[in-house]
Design a protein around this motif. Structure first.
Motif, PDB file in Angstrom:
ATOM      1  N   LYS A 153       0.829  -1.210   0.000  1.00 33.85           N
ATOM      2  CA  LYS A 153       0.000   0.000   0.000  1.00 33.85           C
ATOM      3  C   LYS A 153       0.860   1.256   0.000  1.00 33.85           C
ATOM      4  CE  LYS A 153      -3.535   2.377   2.765  1.00 33.85           C
ATOM      5  NZ  LYS A 153      -4.417   2.275   3.956  1.00 33.85           N
ATOM      6  N   ASP A 154       1.855   1.301   0.865  1.00 37.22           N
ATOM      7  CA  ASP A 154       2.733   2.467   0.935  1.00 37.22           C
ATOM      8  C   ASP A 154       3.478   2.681  -0.382  1.00 37.22           C
ATOM      9  OD1 ASP A 154       1.937   2.900   3.540  1.00 37.22           O
ATOM     10  OD2 ASP A 154       3.722   1.964   4.430  1.00 37.22           O
ATOM     11  N   PHE A 155       3.911   1.591  -0.982  1.00 37.67           N
ATOM     12  CA  PHE A 155       4.640   1.693  -2.257  1.00 37.67           C
ATOM     13  C   PHE A 155       3.724   2.252  -3.342  1.00 37.67           C
ATOM     14  CE2 PHE A 155       6.254   0.281  -6.307  1.00 37.67           C
ATOM     15  CZ  PHE A 155       7.622   0.402  -6.199  1.00 37.67           C
ATOM     16  N   LEU A 156       2.499   1.717  -3.431  1.00 35.30           N
ATOM     17  CA  LEU A 156       1.574   2.140  -4.476  1.00 35.30           C
ATOM     18  C   LEU A 156       1.056   3.561  -4.267  1.00 35.30           C
ATOM     19  CD1 LEU A 156      -0.475  -1.145  -4.983  1.00 35.30           C
ATOM     20  CD2 LEU A 156       1.306  -0.213  -6.467  1.00 35.30           C
ATOM     21  N   ASN A 157       1.169   4.059  -3.055  1.00 35.41           N
ATOM     22  CA  ASN A 157       0.804   5.458  -2.822  1.00 35.41           C
ATOM     23  C   ASN A 157       1.754   6.405  -3.546  1.00 35.41           C
ATOM     24  OD1 ASN A 157      -1.441   4.963  -1.246  1.00 35.41           O
ATOM     25  ND2 ASN A 157      -0.334   5.114   0.698  1.00 35.41           N
ATOM     26  N   LEU A 158       2.919   5.884  -3.930  1.00 33.94           N
ATOM     27  CA  LEU A 158       3.941   6.719  -4.570  1.00 33.94           C
ATOM     28  C   LEU A 158       4.312   6.270  -5.979  1.00 33.94           C
ATOM     29  CD1 LEU A 158       6.391   7.070  -1.526  1.00 33.94           C
ATOM     30  CD2 LEU A 158       4.720   8.767  -2.328  1.00 33.94           C
TER      31      LEU A 158
ATOM     32  N   LEU B 270      -9.245   8.087 -16.744  1.00 36.83           N
ATOM     33  CA  LEU B 270      -8.633   9.328 -17.228  1.00 36.83           C
ATOM     34  C   LEU B 270      -8.031  10.113 -16.062  1.00 36.83           C
ATOM     35  CD1 LEU B 270     -11.362  10.566 -19.757  1.00 36.83           C
ATOM     36  CD2 LEU B 270      -9.277   9.293 -20.252  1.00 36.83           C
ATOM     37  N   ALA B 271      -8.767  10.173 -14.958  1.00 41.21           N
ATOM     38  CA  ALA B 271      -8.283  10.919 -13.798  1.00 41.21           C
ATOM     39  C   ALA B 271      -7.035  10.282 -13.204  1.00 41.21           C
ATOM     40  CB  ALA B 271      -9.382  11.010 -12.742  1.00 41.21           C
ATOM     41  N   ALA B 272      -6.942   8.958 -13.321  1.00 40.19           N
ATOM     42  CA  ALA B 272      -5.790   8.244 -12.781  1.00 40.19           C
ATOM     43  C   ALA B 272      -4.605   8.259 -13.731  1.00 40.19           C
ATOM     44  CB  ALA B 272      -6.176   6.805 -12.455  1.00 40.19           C
ATOM     45  N   GLY B 273      -4.781   8.878 -14.892  1.00 46.39           N
ATOM     46  CA  GLY B 273      -3.677   8.975 -15.837  1.00 46.39           C
ATOM     47  C   GLY B 273      -3.550   7.791 -16.755  1.00 46.39           C
ATOM     48  N   GLY B 274      -4.636   7.014 -16.883  1.00 48.27           N
ATOM     49  CA  GLY B 274      -4.544   5.822 -17.715  1.00 48.27           C
ATOM     50  C   GLY B 274      -5.090   5.972 -19.112  1.00 48.27           C
ATOM     51  N   GLY B 275      -5.388   7.192 -19.539  1.00 46.40           N
ATOM     52  CA  GLY B 275      -5.943   7.390 -20.870  1.00 46.40           C
ATOM     53  C   GLY B 275      -5.217   8.481 -21.622  1.00 46.40           C
ATOM     54  N   VAL B 276      -5.489   8.568 -22.916  1.00 51.53           N
ATOM     55  CA  VAL B 276      -4.820   9.581 -23.739  1.00 51.53           C
ATOM     56  C   VAL B 276      -5.507  10.935 -23.629  1.00 51.53           C
ATOM     57  CG1 VAL B 276      -3.938   7.892 -25.359  1.00 51.53           C
ATOM     58  CG2 VAL B 276      -6.191   8.886 -25.753  1.00 51.53           C
TER      59      VAL B 276
ATOM     60  N   TRP C 268      -5.762   2.428  -7.248  1.00 51.14           N
ATOM     61  CA  TRP C 268      -7.028   2.286  -7.969  1.00 51.14           C
ATOM     62  C   TRP C 268      -6.838   1.470  -9.248  1.00 51.14           C
ATOM     63  CZ3 TRP C 268      -9.100   3.363 -12.694  1.00 51.14           C
ATOM     64  CH2 TRP C 268     -10.498   3.317 -12.780  1.00 51.14           C
ATOM     65  N   GLN C 269      -5.792   1.774  -9.994  1.00 51.44           N
ATOM     66  CA  GLN C 269      -5.538   1.049 -11.234  1.00 51.44           C
ATOM     67  C   GLN C 269      -5.278  -0.424 -10.981  1.00 51.44           C
ATOM     68  OE1 GLN C 269      -2.395   3.585 -12.771  1.00 51.44           O
ATOM     69  NE2 GLN C 269      -3.722   4.318 -14.416  1.00 51.44           N
ATOM     70  N   LEU C 270      -4.482  -0.724  -9.960  1.00 53.94           N
ATOM     71  CA  LEU C 270      -4.206  -2.129  -9.674  1.00 53.94           C
ATOM     72  C   LEU C 270      -5.477  -2.862  -9.263  1.00 53.94           C
ATOM     73  CD1 LEU C 270      -2.040  -4.335  -9.410  1.00 53.94           C
ATOM     74  CD2 LEU C 270      -1.818  -3.698  -6.993  1.00 53.94           C
ATOM     75  N   ALA C 271      -6.332  -2.210  -8.485  1.00 52.73           N
ATOM     76  CA  ALA C 271      -7.559  -2.858  -8.016  1.00 52.73           C
ATOM     77  C   ALA C 271      -8.492  -3.215  -9.153  1.00 52.73           C
ATOM     78  CB  ALA C 271      -8.277  -1.953  -7.009  1.00 52.73           C
ATOM     79  N   PHE C 272      -8.540  -2.372 -10.203  1.00 54.96           N
ATOM     80  CA  PHE C 272      -9.517  -2.591 -11.263  1.00 54.96           C
ATOM     81  C   PHE C 272      -8.908  -3.028 -12.591  1.00 54.96           C
ATOM     82  CE2 PHE C 272     -11.647   0.388  -8.355  1.00 54.96           C
ATOM     83  CZ  PHE C 272     -12.754  -0.389  -8.046  1.00 54.96           C
ATOM     84  N   GLU C 273      -7.599  -2.959 -12.718  1.00 55.65           N
ATOM     85  CA  GLU C 273      -6.964  -3.356 -13.973  1.00 55.65           C
ATOM     86  C   GLU C 273      -6.120  -4.619 -13.826  1.00 55.65           C
ATOM     87  OE1 GLU C 273      -7.678  -1.625 -16.756  1.00 55.65           O
ATOM     88  OE2 GLU C 273      -8.953  -0.344 -15.514  1.00 55.65           O
ATOM     89  N   HIS C 274      -5.956  -5.104 -12.612  1.00 57.11           N
ATOM     90  CA  HIS C 274      -5.129  -6.294 -12.386  1.00 57.11           C
ATOM     91  C   HIS C 274      -5.748  -7.514 -13.060  1.00 57.11           C
ATOM     92  CE1 HIS C 274      -2.379  -9.037 -10.498  1.00 57.11           C
ATOM     93  NE2 HIS C 274      -3.356  -9.668  -9.855  1.00 57.11           N
ATOM     94  N   ARG C 275      -4.938  -8.281 -13.733  1.00 57.75           N
ATOM     95  CA  ARG C 275      -5.403  -9.479 -14.430  1.00 57.75           C
ATOM     96  C   ARG C 275      -4.860 -10.726 -13.736  1.00 57.75           C
ATOM     97  NH1 ARG C 275      -8.177  -6.186 -15.938  1.00 57.75           N
ATOM     98  NH2 ARG C 275      -8.595  -5.395 -18.027  1.00 57.75           N
ATOM     99  N   ILE C 276      -5.732 -11.718 -13.587  1.00 60.43           N
ATOM    100  CA  ILE C 276      -5.289 -12.990 -13.031  1.00 60.43           C
ATOM    101  C   ILE C 276      -5.158 -13.984 -14.176  1.00 60.43           C
ATOM    102  CG2 ILE C 276      -6.413 -12.528 -10.817  1.00 60.43           C
ATOM    103  CD1 ILE C 276      -8.614 -14.470 -11.643  1.00 60.43           C
TER     104      ILE C 276
END
Length: 208
Positions: A21-26, A168-174, A106-114
């Protein structure tokens, strides 16, 4: 360096999750690895594997904590909201605010693939369903005469739209929020979609 008996299994799990968590905050999840987590907490990679089963399972556990946090924030925001239209707006803005503040989590929670051969654990699916249920509940309050299937579909349409705005807000879009804010996009999405979805009249979705 810490030794294996410095922490119990539960303590080590909490330590590893707090470190992720601390790592992903940065930093983005692409910069994280099993070896890096192990180095940060002073244990071997094998010890972490023994605790979680795999690096992927460690990330799933971290994502579960993110989903729990999002659910708590969302539930508190709408718990006493009288108007379901306003509640939907609040739910969407909780997602947006979290994506802005913690984009990597946020990105890891919703974009992570198993892996395709591995099913999503029930405890993790439950957390996703619980977030969806908050949207479904408000749509049921708006138009309870609709079939449950229609309400479920509508909740997922709204979720998908909000998810795209958050991406987009998280920086994942063009496309950035430079010319149109995420709040404006959410307002437009909800105003226009709900007006076409509800059977009678127009809805006031304005909030202070």
């Amino acid at each position: 360096m810490a030794r294996r008996n410095d922490h119990s299994k539960d303590e080590l799990q909490r330590l590893a999750l707090a470190t992720v968590k601390d790592f992903l905050n940065l930093y983005p999840s692409q910069d994280l690895s099993l070896r890096k987590v192990a180095k940060l907490i002073g244990y071997s990679p094998a010890t972490i594997i023994n605790c979680f089963g795999s690096y992927g399972d460690l990330l799933l556990a971290a994502n579960a904590e993110t989903l729990d946090e999002l659910h708590l924030l969302s539930n508190v925001a709408v718990r006493e909201e009288v108007y379901p239209q306003v509640a939907l707006r609040k739910l969407a803005r909780i997602q947006l605010g979290f994506a802005r503040k913690y984009p990597h989590r946020w990105q890891l929670a919703f974009e992570h693939r198993i892996p395709v051969h591995k099913a999503l654990p029930e405890w993790h699916q439950m957390r996703i369903d619980r977030l969806f249920a908050l949207f479904t509940e408000q749509l049921s309050r708006i138009e309870g005469r609709k079939k449950l299937q229609d309400i479920h579909i509508a909740s997922r349409v709204i979720w998908a739209g909000v998810h795209g705005i958050c991406l987009l807000a998280a920086g994942g879009g063009v496309i950035s929020e430079k010319h149109t804010s995420g709040e404006q996009m959410i307002d437009s999405l909800l105003d226009n979609y709900l007006k076409s979805w509800v059977s009678n009249g127009q809805l006031s979705t304005t909030t202070s």
